[in-house]
Scaffold this motif. Structure first.
Motif, short mmCIF file in Angstrom:
data_model
loop_
_atom_site.label_atom_id
_atom_site.label_comp_id
_atom_site.label_asym_id
_atom_site.label_seq_id
_atom_site.Cartn_x
_atom_site.Cartn_y
_atom_site.Cartn_z
N LEU A 60 1.08 -0.95 0.13
CA LEU A 60 -0.34 -0.12 -0.44
C LEU A 60 1.18 1.44 0.09
CD1 LEU A 60 -3.19 -1.09 2.44
CD2 LEU A 60 -2.87 -0.76 0.70
N ARG A 61 2.23 1.17 0.50
CA ARG A 61 3.05 2.37 0.64
C ARG A 61 3.62 2.73 -0.81
NH1 ARG A 61 3.20 0.99 6.07
NH2 ARG A 61 4.94 -1.12 5.49
N GLN A 62 3.33 1.86 -1.91
CA GLN A 62 3.67 1.75 -3.69
C GLN A 62 3.02 2.41 -3.86
OE1 GLN A 62 6.40 -1.70 -4.02
NE2 GLN A 62 6.35 -2.38 -2.05
N ILE A 63 1.81 2.57 -3.47
CA ILE A 63 0.44 2.73 -4.42
C ILE A 63 0.68 4.67 -4.30
CG2 ILE A 63 -1.95 2.48 -5.32
CD1 ILE A 63 -1.60 -0.31 -4.40
N THR A 77 -1.28 6.60 -18.31
CA THR A 77 -2.57 6.17 -17.81
C THR A 77 -2.77 5.24 -16.51
OG1 THR A 77 -1.72 3.89 -19.84
CG2 THR A 77 -2.90 2.98 -17.81
N TYR A 78 -4.16 6.17 -16.11
CA TYR A 78 -4.39 5.90 -14.63
C TYR A 78 -5.57 5.13 -14.44
CZ TYR A 78 -2.35 10.61 -14.68
OH TYR A 78 -1.50 11.51 -14.31
N GLN A 87 -12.03 1.22 -14.21
CA GLN A 87 -11.66 1.24 -15.78
C GLN A 87 -10.15 1.84 -15.49
OE1 GLN A 87 -14.97 3.95 -17.61
NE2 GLN A 87 -15.94 1.97 -17.96
N ILE A 88 -9.38 1.75 -16.93
CA ILE A 88 -8.44 1.96 -17.38
C ILE A 88 -8.64 3.20 -17.68
CG2 ILE A 88 -6.09 1.51 -18.24
CD1 ILE A 88 -6.33 -1.31 -17.33
N VAL A 104 -4.61 7.08 -9.64
CA VAL A 104 -2.99 6.18 -9.64
C VAL A 104 -2.89 6.13 -10.87
CG1 VAL A 104 -1.88 4.15 -8.72
CG2 VAL A 104 -3.79 4.48 -7.62
N ALA A 105 -1.41 6.34 -11.30
CA ALA A 105 -1.15 7.00 -12.50
C ALA A 105 0.06 5.01 -13.02
CB ALA A 105 -0.10 7.73 -12.61
N LYS A 106 -0.20 4.54 -13.84
CA LYS A 106 0.92 3.29 -14.41
C LYS A 106 1.53 3.73 -13.61
CE LYS A 106 0.70 0.12 -17.22
NZ LYS A 106 0.43 -0.65 -18.45
N LYS A 107 2.45 4.45 -14.45
CA LYS A 107 3.67 5.09 -14.07
C LYS A 107 4.25 4.78 -12.76
CE LYS A 107 3.97 10.23 -13.74
NZ LYS A 107 4.79 10.89 -14.59
#
Length: 130
Positions: A60-63, A77-78, A87-88, A104-107
């Protein structure tokens, strides 16, 4: 090639910039440096603990979730964890995170965690309380 980077916010003299192009560089991708957006860890959002039940506290700390008012980057992309459809989306560059959004950004997320968040094929990882 001169190597000069174009900054649309510097196109007009400073006294006219706000009138002629108030949002000149909003939503542009900023290369490897990235845009200056503030983010917080999913572990800091109490509601996400009950939704992301299969994620450990360390995961969770990494998201990283965008703070409200942060503009989404063009073509990035989010996923909005506040949206039950999960949905993406690919941002157009004119959107920003609202008070009720958890973008949340995919990158910004390790790919293993991203795949678990969006995986619809097996057991659903995200549980939205009713």
């Amino acid at each position: 090639m001169t190597g000069k980077i174009y900054h649309p916010e510097d196109k007009h003299p400073a006294v006219y910039q706000d009138d002629l192009a108030p949002n000149a560089s909003k939503g542009l991708n900023h290369g490897l440096d990235g845009a200056t957006t503030s983010k917080r860890a999913a572990s800091d959002i109490k509601q996400l603990h009950s939704m992301l039940t299969t994620f450990t506290p360390e995961e969770l700390r990494q998201i990283l979730v965008l703070e409200p008012g942060s503009r989404l980057e063009t073509r990035a992309t989010y996923i909005n964890l506040a949206d039950p459809r999960l949905q993406i989306i690919q941002a157009l560059g004119n959107e920003e995170a609202g008070e009720e959004d958890w973008f949340v950004a995919k990158k910004d997320v390790p790919y293993q965690l991203w795949n678990r968040m969006v995986d619809e094929g097996s057991q659903r990882v995200i549980h939205h309380p009713k």
